[in-house]
Design an enzyme around this catalytic site. Sequence first.
Site, PDB file in Angstrom:
ATOM      1  N   ARG A   1       6.440  -8.096   1.560  1.00  0.00           N
ATOM      2  CA  ARG A   1       7.263  -7.664   2.694  1.00  0.00           C
ATOM      3  C   ARG A   1       7.889  -8.850   3.408  1.00  0.00           C
ATOM      4  O   ARG A   1       9.064  -8.832   3.779  1.00  0.00           O
ATOM      5  CB  ARG A   1       6.427  -6.843   3.680  1.00  0.00           C
ATOM      6  CG  ARG A   1       7.230  -6.314   4.870  1.00  0.00           C
ATOM      7  CD  ARG A   1       6.325  -5.598   5.848  1.00  0.00           C
ATOM      8  NE  ARG A   1       5.712  -4.429   5.244  1.00  0.00           N
ATOM      9  CZ  ARG A   1       4.649  -3.817   5.754  1.00  0.00           C
ATOM     10  NH1 ARG A   1       4.070  -4.279   6.847  1.00  0.00           N
ATOM     11  NH2 ARG A   1       4.156  -2.744   5.158  1.00  0.00           N
TER      12      ARG A   1
ATOM     13  N   LYS B   1       0.825  -1.211   0.000  1.00  0.00           N
ATOM     14  CA  LYS B   1       0.000   0.000   0.000  1.00  0.00           C
ATOM     15  C   LYS B   1       0.860   1.262   0.000  1.00  0.00           C
ATOM     16  O   LYS B   1       0.611   2.198  -0.760  1.00  0.00           O
ATOM     17  CB  LYS B   1      -0.938  -0.015   1.218  1.00  0.00           C
ATOM     18  CG  LYS B   1      -1.960  -1.159   1.202  1.00  0.00           C
ATOM     19  CD  LYS B   1      -2.941  -1.058   2.341  1.00  0.00           C
ATOM     20  CE  LYS B   1      -2.337  -1.400   3.678  1.00  0.00           C
ATOM     21  NZ  LYS B   1      -1.925  -2.821   3.780  1.00  0.00           N
ATOM     22  N   THR B   2       1.882   1.299   0.854  1.00  0.00           N
ATOM     23  CA  THR B   2       2.775   2.454   0.905  1.00  0.00           C
ATOM     24  C   THR B   2       3.545   2.612  -0.400  1.00  0.00           C
ATOM     25  O   THR B   2       3.714   3.731  -0.907  1.00  0.00           O
ATOM     26  CB  THR B   2       3.756   2.325   2.084  1.00  0.00           C
ATOM     27  OG1 THR B   2       3.021   2.176   3.304  1.00  0.00           O
ATOM     28  CG2 THR B   2       4.654   3.558   2.182  1.00  0.00           C
TER      29      THR B   2
ATOM     30  N   ASP C   1      -0.953   6.368   6.710  1.00  0.00           N
ATOM     31  CA  ASP C   1      -0.999   4.913   6.905  1.00  0.00           C
ATOM     32  C   ASP C   1      -1.827   4.601   8.154  1.00  0.00           C
ATOM     33  O   ASP C   1      -1.914   5.408   9.079  1.00  0.00           O
ATOM     34  CB  ASP C   1       0.426   4.379   7.062  1.00  0.00           C
ATOM     35  CG  ASP C   1       0.496   2.874   6.859  1.00  0.00           C
ATOM     36  OD1 ASP C   1      -0.484   2.289   6.355  1.00  0.00           O
ATOM     37  OD2 ASP C   1       1.537   2.280   7.198  1.00  0.00           O
TER      38      ASP C   1
ATOM     39  N   THR D   1      -5.809  -1.442   7.088  1.00  0.00           N
ATOM     40  CA  THR D   1      -6.045  -2.878   7.099  1.00  0.00           C
ATOM     41  C   THR D   1      -7.433  -3.196   7.647  1.00  0.00           C
ATOM     42  O   THR D   1      -7.851  -4.348   7.647  1.00  0.00           O
ATOM     43  CB  THR D   1      -5.000  -3.592   7.983  1.00  0.00           C
ATOM     44  OG1 THR D   1      -5.040  -3.031   9.308  1.00  0.00           O
ATOM     45  CG2 THR D   1      -3.602  -3.414   7.418  1.00  0.00           C
TER      46      THR D   1
END
Length: 336
Positions: A212, A59-60, A104, A153
Amino acid sequence: MSTPDDDKVLDLALRPNRFDEYVGQEQIKKNLFILIQAAKKRKEPLEHILIHGPSGLGKTTLAYIVAKEFGAGIRITSGTALEKAGDIGSILTGLSDGDFLFIDEVHRLNKAVEETLYPAMENYQLDIIIGKGASAKTLQVALPHFTLIAATTRTSLLANPFRSRFGAQYKLDFYTNDEMKEILRRSAQLLKVPIDNDALDRVARASRFTPRIANRLLKRVRDFSEVKHHGAITEPIAQEALALLGIDELGLETTDRKILLTIADQFKGGPAGLKAVAAAIGEEDDTIEDVYEPYLMRLGFLTRTARGRMVTDTARKHLGLPAQAGISTDARQTLI
């Protein structure tokens, strides 16, 4: 041996900078590309964007790419860092026209900050209240035409008025095994890590369909290989390194196994309440729900019902348990 600071630098180095470097999420990339090109053609700021999905899916990274593709600056913050309305106000007034603000874990915003964002998102203005009581006055400050990109999330925790102000909403899904291998291959090349195809496949299968985690495991396998072996990383080396980390062939970690084995044994297979499971294994219920459950459900190892969590026969088979039966405490400790 790498250090946490080294890992932070490497994570930035491994982050894709363009859509063509970003593996997976093809439909979302296509939609974002059209959104960007249309806004450029009209010479308008992008609509506000909400990106949601499990952690670690990119997402980032997408936020950085969107800002770069649009040719604008981006400010990064998080929901927990914005404690009062003045915090968001100081950030917004420091932006320039066309800039992006990325928040975030936006579901962690407190109500005062969230309500401050409403007029900022809709009318590009900041409402400041001066004074108290009957003498209080509202001062409106014009803001630059910015774009908010929010990541979360937990979309269910967002208020409907807030969620409805995002003109574009995208949900990231888990990656396929082939996509994970492609991500790992690119990361190995950037890190100059010699690794064969079988080893890539082994790490990819243990990466929980999450980039990740894949990059983290690749770095740990690299560390193990540098200390214990010399030369290219092969499948047996990757297997040995992952076993040392307590990660099995499907990417299950110690906590995953504790969750499944606790429900199978202590709760007779379920249904078991989330708080009860969390208390039994000494873990926070939010962590179980956000970090572990999505992957266990993706594998078909865990189901959620109105009455609670239940372990499936597929999970029992993977753990070596008989179908529809629990196990003794001694056996559970051995498997953990």
